[in-house]
Scaffold this motif. Structure first.
Motif, short mmCIF file in Angstrom:
data_model
loop_
_atom_site.label_atom_id
_atom_site.label_comp_id
_atom_site.label_asym_id
_atom_site.label_seq_id
_atom_site.Cartn_x
_atom_site.Cartn_y
_atom_site.Cartn_z
N GLU A 103 -5.62 3.11 29.82
CA GLU A 103 -6.69 2.78 30.76
C GLU A 103 -7.17 4.01 31.52
O GLU A 103 -8.37 4.20 31.73
CB GLU A 103 -6.20 1.70 31.73
N GLY B 75 -9.19 6.26 29.24
CA GLY B 75 -10.51 5.67 29.03
C GLY B 75 -11.39 5.76 30.25
O GLY B 75 -12.59 6.01 30.14
N ALA B 76 -10.80 5.59 31.43
CA ALA B 76 -11.58 5.64 32.67
C ALA B 76 -12.09 7.03 32.99
O ALA B 76 -13.04 7.19 33.76
CB ALA B 76 -10.74 5.12 33.83
N ASN B 77 -11.46 8.06 32.39
CA ASN B 77 -11.92 9.43 32.62
C ASN B 77 -13.29 9.68 31.99
O ASN B 77 -13.95 10.66 32.30
CB ASN B 77 -10.89 10.43 32.07
N GLY B 78 -13.69 8.78 31.09
CA GLY B 78 -15.02 8.85 30.52
C GLY B 78 -15.18 9.81 29.37
O GLY B 78 -16.29 9.99 28.86
N ALA B 79 -14.11 10.45 28.95
CA ALA B 79 -14.21 11.42 27.86
C ALA B 79 -13.94 10.73 26.53
O ALA B 79 -13.08 9.86 26.42
CB ALA B 79 -13.21 12.56 28.07
N ALA B 80 -14.69 11.12 25.52
CA ALA B 80 -14.47 10.58 24.18
C ALA B 80 -13.51 11.46 23.39
O ALA B 80 -13.35 11.31 22.19
CB ALA B 80 -15.80 10.47 23.44
N GLY C 2 -8.37 14.40 25.41
CA GLY C 2 -8.49 13.52 26.56
C GLY C 2 -7.13 13.11 27.11
O GLY C 2 -7.02 12.71 28.27
#
Length: 225
Positions: A47, A50-55, A117
């Motif tokens: 989570e 994913g929340a860091n916004g990086a792909a 990430g």
């Protein structure tokens, strides 16, 4: 593995190549089924990444037979595995053909800066001697994107008695090996993370379960940015 790698890396590689098949049988694909704390922490890690916004992809360093890599993939992470043992990588590729596994050393990752990430290093940093730990953590920071997360797991030790915190095994699963283990105090490792530019986020200490001798420490850290 080139001659420029330290002896401990070559010994770790040779040892795990030797015991890979037996190790895979000892830790099957469903080996996480009863590890509720670990599974919960993997979910938190997924989570946060994913929340860091990086792909950016996630690297499972010391991926062994690949079951943790597969679990992280099931949590939605774009993950790949890295292991120093070519035999372990072969087993993981055979068991999980849809995933990527590569031979490599966590002390010198073949990746550009700010590529990942997230990183998991679960019971793999235990084979890195104390004098190589700062450089290894700095390597983790190098390849993480700003805001990227690192999840470590290791058997907890104490700095009070260094003689009991280093174990050398010459045999495992009936095979001759040369493998060193380093048990570390979680607070000391958290301090090393901070010095490497990885800010500690969460610490968990799980008491030994059946068949275990030492507590399990879990440290989640973040690269500022």
């Amino acid at each position: 593995m080139s001659a420029e790698h330290p002896d401990f890396i070559r010994d770790t590689r040779t040892s795990y190549d030797t015991i890979a098949d037996a190790y895979g049988e000892r830790f099957p694909a469903d080996g996480l089924a009863g590890l509720h704390v670990e599974r919960a922490l993997f979910g938190v890690f997924a989570e946060l990444v994913g929340a860091n916004g990086a792909a950016a992809p996630v690297a499972d360093l010391g991926s062994g037979p690949g079951h943790v890599t597969a679990h992280l993939k099931n949590l939605g992470l774009p993950v790949f595995g890295v292991d120093v043992s070519p035999r372990m990588v072969t087993l993981a590729r055979r068991e999980y053909p849809a995933l990527r596994f590569h031979v490599g050393s966590m002390t010198s990752l073949d990746l550009p800066d700010a590529t990942l990430g997230g990183i998991t290093a679960l019971y793999s940093l235990i084979h890195v001697p104390d004098e190589h730990l700062p450089a290894t953590l700095a390597e983790f920071r190098r390849v993480l994107v700003p805001g990227g997360y690192l999840l470590l797991a290791f058997q907890a030790g104490s700095d009070a008695d260094a003689d009991t915190e280093h174990l050398h095994l010459a045999e495992r699963f009936g095979h001759e090996i040369s493998l060193d283990y380093y048990w570390r105090d979680p607070d000391a490792v958290a301090g090393q993370l901070g010095k490497a530019g990885l800010r500690p986020h969460t610490r968990v200490l799980r008491e030994p379960q059946e068949g275990e001798v030492r507590p399990r420490a879990f440290l989640l850290a973040r690269k500022d940015g």
